[in-house]
Design a protein around this motif. Structure first.
Motif, PDB file in Angstrom:
ATOM      1  N   VAL A 166      37.852 -11.740  37.006  1.00 49.93           N
ATOM      2  CA  VAL A 166      37.056 -12.610  36.129  1.00 49.93           C
ATOM      3  C   VAL A 166      36.507 -11.769  34.983  1.00 49.93           C
ATOM      4  O   VAL A 166      35.946 -10.677  35.185  1.00 49.93           O
ATOM      5  CB  VAL A 166      35.911 -13.268  36.916  1.00 49.93           C
ATOM      6  N   THR A 167      36.678 -12.276  33.756  1.00 49.51           N
ATOM      7  CA  THR A 167      36.294 -11.502  32.568  1.00 49.51           C
ATOM      8  C   THR A 167      34.860 -11.798  32.134  1.00 49.51           C
ATOM      9  O   THR A 167      34.227 -12.757  32.587  1.00 49.51           O
ATOM     10  CB  THR A 167      37.233 -11.824  31.398  1.00 49.51           C
ATOM     11  N   LEU A 168      34.401 -10.974  31.244  1.00 56.42           N
ATOM     12  CA  LEU A 168      33.068 -11.163  30.668  1.00 56.42           C
ATOM     13  C   LEU A 168      32.968 -12.518  29.977  1.00 56.42           C
ATOM     14  O   LEU A 168      31.959 -13.225  30.104  1.00 56.42           O
ATOM     15  CB  LEU A 168      32.771 -10.035  29.671  1.00 56.42           C
ATOM     16  N   ALA A 169      34.010 -12.923  29.244  1.00 56.93           N
ATOM     17  CA  ALA A 169      34.004 -14.203  28.530  1.00 56.93           C
ATOM     18  C   ALA A 169      33.866 -15.364  29.509  1.00 56.93           C
ATOM     19  O   ALA A 169      33.137 -16.331  29.263  1.00 56.93           O
ATOM     20  CB  ALA A 169      35.280 -14.358  27.709  1.00 56.93           C
ATOM     21  N   GLN A 170      34.554 -15.280  30.646  1.00 60.02           N
ATOM     22  CA  GLN A 170      34.514 -16.352  31.639  1.00 60.02           C
ATOM     23  C   GLN A 170      33.162 -16.422  32.337  1.00 60.02           C
ATOM     24  O   GLN A 170      32.616 -17.506  32.562  1.00 60.02           O
ATOM     25  CB  GLN A 170      35.658 -16.148  32.631  1.00 60.02           C
ATOM     26  N   PHE A 171      32.587 -15.256  32.643  1.00 62.52           N
ATOM     27  CA  PHE A 171      31.273 -15.251  33.286  1.00 62.52           C
ATOM     28  C   PHE A 171      30.194 -15.730  32.319  1.00 62.52           C
ATOM     29  O   PHE A 171      29.257 -16.433  32.704  1.00 62.52           O
ATOM     30  CB  PHE A 171      30.950 -13.843  33.806  1.00 62.52           C
ATOM     31  N   LYS A 172      30.361 -15.397  31.071  1.00 57.88           N
ATOM     32  CA  LYS A 172      29.410 -15.837  30.045  1.00 57.88           C
ATOM     33  C   LYS A 172      29.406 -17.365  29.950  1.00 57.88           C
ATOM     34  O   LYS A 172      28.339 -17.992  29.815  1.00 57.88           O
ATOM     35  CB  LYS A 172      29.781 -15.224  28.697  1.00 57.88           C
ATOM     36  N   ALA A 173      30.581 -17.981  30.028  1.00 60.41           N
ATOM     37  CA  ALA A 173      30.669 -19.446  29.972  1.00 60.41           C
ATOM     38  C   ALA A 173      29.912 -20.069  31.144  1.00 60.41           C
ATOM     39  O   ALA A 173      29.235 -21.094  30.986  1.00 60.41           O
ATOM     40  CB  ALA A 173      32.136 -19.881  29.988  1.00 60.41           C
ATOM     41  N   PHE A 174      30.023 -19.465  32.298  1.00 59.75           N
ATOM     42  CA  PHE A 174      29.289 -19.926  33.483  1.00 59.75           C
ATOM     43  C   PHE A 174      27.780 -19.831  33.254  1.00 59.75           C
ATOM     44  O   PHE A 174      27.037 -20.792  33.528  1.00 59.75           O
ATOM     45  CB  PHE A 174      29.725 -19.100  34.691  1.00 59.75           C
ATOM     46  N   ILE A 175      27.300 -18.705  32.763  1.00 55.29           N
ATOM     47  CA  ILE A 175      25.869 -18.495  32.538  1.00 55.29           C
ATOM     48  C   ILE A 175      25.329 -19.504  31.524  1.00 55.29           C
ATOM     49  O   ILE A 175      24.275 -20.125  31.729  1.00 55.29           O
ATOM     50  CB  ILE A 175      25.590 -17.062  32.046  1.00 55.29           C
ATOM     51  N   GLU A 176      26.073 -19.706  30.435  1.00 51.05           N
ATOM     52  CA  GLU A 176      25.606 -20.606  29.375  1.00 51.05           C
ATOM     53  C   GLU A 176      25.571 -22.054  29.852  1.00 51.05           C
ATOM     54  O   GLU A 176      24.718 -22.830  29.430  1.00 51.05           O
ATOM     55  CB  GLU A 176      26.510 -20.466  28.150  1.00 51.05           C
ATOM     56  N   ASP A 177      26.484 -22.437  30.730  1.00 52.79           N
ATOM     57  CA  ASP A 177      26.499 -23.816  31.214  1.00 52.79           C
ATOM     58  C   ASP A 177      25.473 -24.040  32.311  1.00 52.79           C
ATOM     59  O   ASP A 177      24.842 -25.104  32.364  1.00 52.79           O
ATOM     60  CB  ASP A 177      27.897 -24.163  31.747  1.00 52.79           C
ATOM     61  N   SER A 178      25.294 -23.059  33.184  1.00 50.74           N
ATOM     62  CA  SER A 178      24.458 -23.266  34.374  1.00 50.74           C
ATOM     63  C   SER A 178      23.032 -22.754  34.219  1.00 50.74           C
ATOM     64  O   SER A 178      22.121 -23.200  34.922  1.00 50.74           O
ATOM     65  CB  SER A 178      25.099 -22.573  35.572  1.00 50.74           C
ATOM     66  N   GLY A 179      22.828 -21.805  33.325  1.00 48.82           N
ATOM     67  CA  GLY A 179      21.506 -21.174  33.199  1.00 48.82           C
ATOM     68  C   GLY A 179      21.182 -20.226  34.339  1.00 48.82           C
ATOM     69  O   GLY A 179      20.017 -19.840  34.535  1.00 48.82           O
ATOM     70  N   TYR A 180      22.186 -19.835  35.100  1.00 51.77           N
ATOM     71  CA  TYR A 180      21.977 -18.978  36.259  1.00 51.77           C
ATOM     72  C   TYR A 180      21.484 -17.591  35.842  1.00 51.77           C
ATOM     73  O   TYR A 180      21.902 -17.035  34.823  1.00 51.77           O
ATOM     74  CB  TYR A 180      23.291 -18.845  37.027  1.00 51.77           C
ATOM     75  N   LYS A 181      20.602 -17.017  36.669  1.00 55.21           N
ATOM     76  CA  LYS A 181      20.116 -15.654  36.484  1.00 55.21           C
ATOM     77  C   LYS A 181      20.706 -14.782  37.594  1.00 55.21           C
ATOM     78  O   LYS A 181      20.570 -15.081  38.781  1.00 55.21           O
ATOM     79  CB  LYS A 181      18.588 -15.604  36.565  1.00 55.21           C
ATOM     80  N   THR A 182      21.346 -13.712  37.204  1.00 52.94           N
ATOM     81  CA  THR A 182      21.969 -12.821  38.179  1.00 52.94           C
ATOM     82  C   THR A 182      20.913 -11.987  38.910  1.00 52.94           C
ATOM     83  O   THR A 182      19.756 -11.903  38.487  1.00 52.94           O
ATOM     84  CB  THR A 182      22.967 -11.884  37.490  1.00 52.94           C
ATOM     85  N   ASP A 183      21.338 -11.357  40.005  1.00 51.17           N
ATOM     86  CA  ASP A 183      20.424 -10.478  40.744  1.00 51.17           C
ATOM     87  C   ASP A 183      19.904  -9.352  39.856  1.00 51.17           C
ATOM     88  O   ASP A 183      18.746  -8.931  39.969  1.00 51.17           O
ATOM     89  CB  ASP A 183      21.130  -9.900  41.970  1.00 51.17           C
TER      90      ASP A 183
END
Length: 555
Positions: A341-358
């Motif tokens: 999984v690439t940075l671009a793909q993870f970024k899309a997840f963060i922007e859509d979900s608002g998730y905060k990583t550990d």
């Protein structure tokens, strides 16, 4: 040559044997040696004495189908049999008893006649009824030949004045023949031809003719209905082949509406079509939903690779104890990501979900580790946006890092909710089977080669950093970077002794634990850590140089 006319007299109880006899005599009709007539075109509830009389008196051969029911039938015995024997004794026709079933025919005046099958043995008493019917056929072939070699008997006057003075058949005879041909087509379920012939018969109908106009019209309507039913069924089959299930359901329901007795026969197919239509609709809705996903996520989904299930030997005897014993594992089909999984793909997840990583939540009181001066050091403010050195990653083709097992699973849950598929991390067994090349494996030590430099970014060639996914050689399944670049999370809990008691089919790891499995090695790893069999483990909230790739098992 004019065909020999055969009239068949029988009892209604013997219709099945009549039908079989007609089938066996059909070759003679096809050769135009004979022309059969029987009262099968009489509609239920209607009498047709005149047409029976016409055809009986026009016949060259009269077959009397003998059974106890026939002898007991007043009409058969007093009318048809009596008229037939009168003509036989005058020499204007030949009467042949066909013995269908055991009965008292030998105690009647028919005993003086040559009966068929051979020796007058009843058809139903033969070990093989088809042999009996073939014996009847052979006997009639010889009889027809003998009749055609001699001069025909003097013509018998028939009931219509027109035919006495005129060699052409009467309108009634033509009508009867038209009905006979139509009924034969109807019995053979040739609905289109039967309808055409019934329409011809209807044109020839005159007052007093039987069957009535209404009866013939009913047959025409029946044929039309059968044609419509057939058309709907054929359309349903065509639509199903084209995967147009809603249209197929509609056509099948129309056929059942016309002919309700089809309901039981087609109930299973109808239910199956409903399921297929529902699945297609859901797939369409999911496809529309997928079109709304960010482009990097669409690319991720397009890059899932089918791994065909199979059996392989998991583990290694070379190095570490937790890789032993080598044991046989069997897996079902599953899909796995072509790339990490690439940075671009993870970024899309963060922007859509608002998730905060550990790392962003500072789980355990820090952000993540960075690589500086040859060492891993804790540093606040470091998260998925950064590279191994703690700088913002400018190239979003790199695999995302600073990802905990918890973060990776949250990504999987989010993607599952968006697609309706159960995306997750690969099990340790799924990861190793895919890394080895699945059922195309050539037995390499690393994923795709024994030459680590051709397939992996590792300690000696990485320049102390990650690299964009897919730049090295793929393995046998077309998967990239399964050795090196970044460590990849698996779904399993870690247990050093798991291989000693692991299930042989689709193992999923221990039920509980405190450490999670990582596989594949990374950009900073020695070659031994990049082997396809090597197992690593850390706590689920650890991050630093950890990334992941997706998997899902089709339902």
């Amino acid at each position: 040559m004019t065909p020999t006319k055969i009239f068949i007299a029988y009892a209604r109880e013997d219709e099945l044997l009549l039908k079989l006899l007609r089938v066996f005599l059909r070759p003679l009709e096809r050769r135009n040696d004979i022309k059969m007539w029987y009262d099968g075109i009489i509609m239920p509830g209607e009498k047709w004495e005149q047409s029976i009389k016409d055809n009986l008196h026009a016949a060259d051969i009269i077959l009397l189908l003998m059974s106890a029911d026939a002898i007991a039938s007043d009409y058969f015995w007093e009318k048809e049999k009596a008229d037939a024997l009168e003509r036989h004794h005058k020499g204007s026709c030949i009467v042949v008893p066909i013995i269908l079933k055991p009965c008292g025919w030998k105690y009647t005046e028919l005993a003086a006649l040559q009966a068929l099958p051979k020796d007058g043995k009843p058809i139903t008493t033969w070990g093989n009824q088809e042999e009996a019917l073939d014996s009847v056929l052979e006997g009639l072939v010889e009889l027809v030949k003998s009749l055609q070699k001699v001069s025909p008997p003097a013509p018998i006057p028939i009931v219509t004045t027109e035919e006495i003075h005129n060699s052409t058949p009467s309108p009634l005879t033509l009508f009867i023949e038209a009905c006979h041909q139509a009924e034969e087509a109807y019995e053979q379920k040739g609905w289109k031809e039967a309808r055409r012939l019934y329409n011809e018969a209807l044109k020839q109908h005159q007052n007093g003719f039987k069957p009535t106009r209404e009866a013939i019209q009913q047959r025409i309507d029946d044929c039309t209905e059968e044609l419509q039913v057939t058309d709907h069924l054929q359309r349903a089959q065509k639509y199903e082949t084209q995967q147009k299930y809603t249209e197929a359901i509609a056509e099948l329901q129309k056929a059942i509406g016309l002919k309700p007795e089809l309901q039981n026969s087609y109930e299973t197919q109808l239910q199956d079509l409903v399921k297929k239509a529902r699945a297609k609709r859901q797939a369409s809705e999911q496809a529309e939903s997928l079109k709304k996903l960010p482009a990097p996520i669409q690319q991720l989904l397009n890059d899932m690779v089918l791994v065909e299930g199979g059996t392989f030997m998991m583990g290694s005897i070379d190095v570490n104890a937790d890789e032993k014993p080598v044991y046989q594992v069997t897996l079902n089909n599953y899909y796995i990501g072509k790339y990490e999984v690439t940075l671009a793909q993870f970024k899309a997840f963060i922007e859509d979900s608002g998730y905060k990583t550990d790392a962003e939540k500072r789980t355990d009181g820090y952000g993540s580790y960075i690589w500086e001066n040859g060492n891993w050091n804790k540093k606040d403010g470091i998260n998925w946006r950064h590279d191994v050195n703690g700088k913002l990653q400018s190239d979003d083709r790199h695999p995302v890092i600073h990802i905990s097992w918890n973060d990776a699973m949250e990504f999987c849950k989010w993607l599952s909710s968006k697609t309706g598929k159960n995306y997750t991390l690969p099990t340790e067994a799924e990861w190793e089977y895919a890394a080895r090349g699945g059922n195309k494996s050539k037995g390499y030590k690393y994923a795709g080669s024994n030459d680590i430099g051709s397939v992996a970014w590792y300690r000696d060639n990485s320049g102390s950093k990650t690299h964009p996914v897919g730049e090295k050689q793929a393995n046998e399944l077309g998967l990239y970077d399964m050795s090196g670049n970044v460590w990849e999370w698996c779904s399993d809990w870690y247990d050093a002794g798991y291989y000693t008691n692991s299930p042989a089919n689709n193992p999923k790891g221990p039920d509980t634990g405190s450490l999670r499995v990582l596989r594949g090695g990374g950009w900073d790893s020695d070659p031994q850590y990049c082997r396809v069999a090597y197992r690593f483990n850390i706590t689920p909230n650890s991050r630093s140089h950890c990334g992941f790739r997706l998997a899902f098992v089709p339902q």
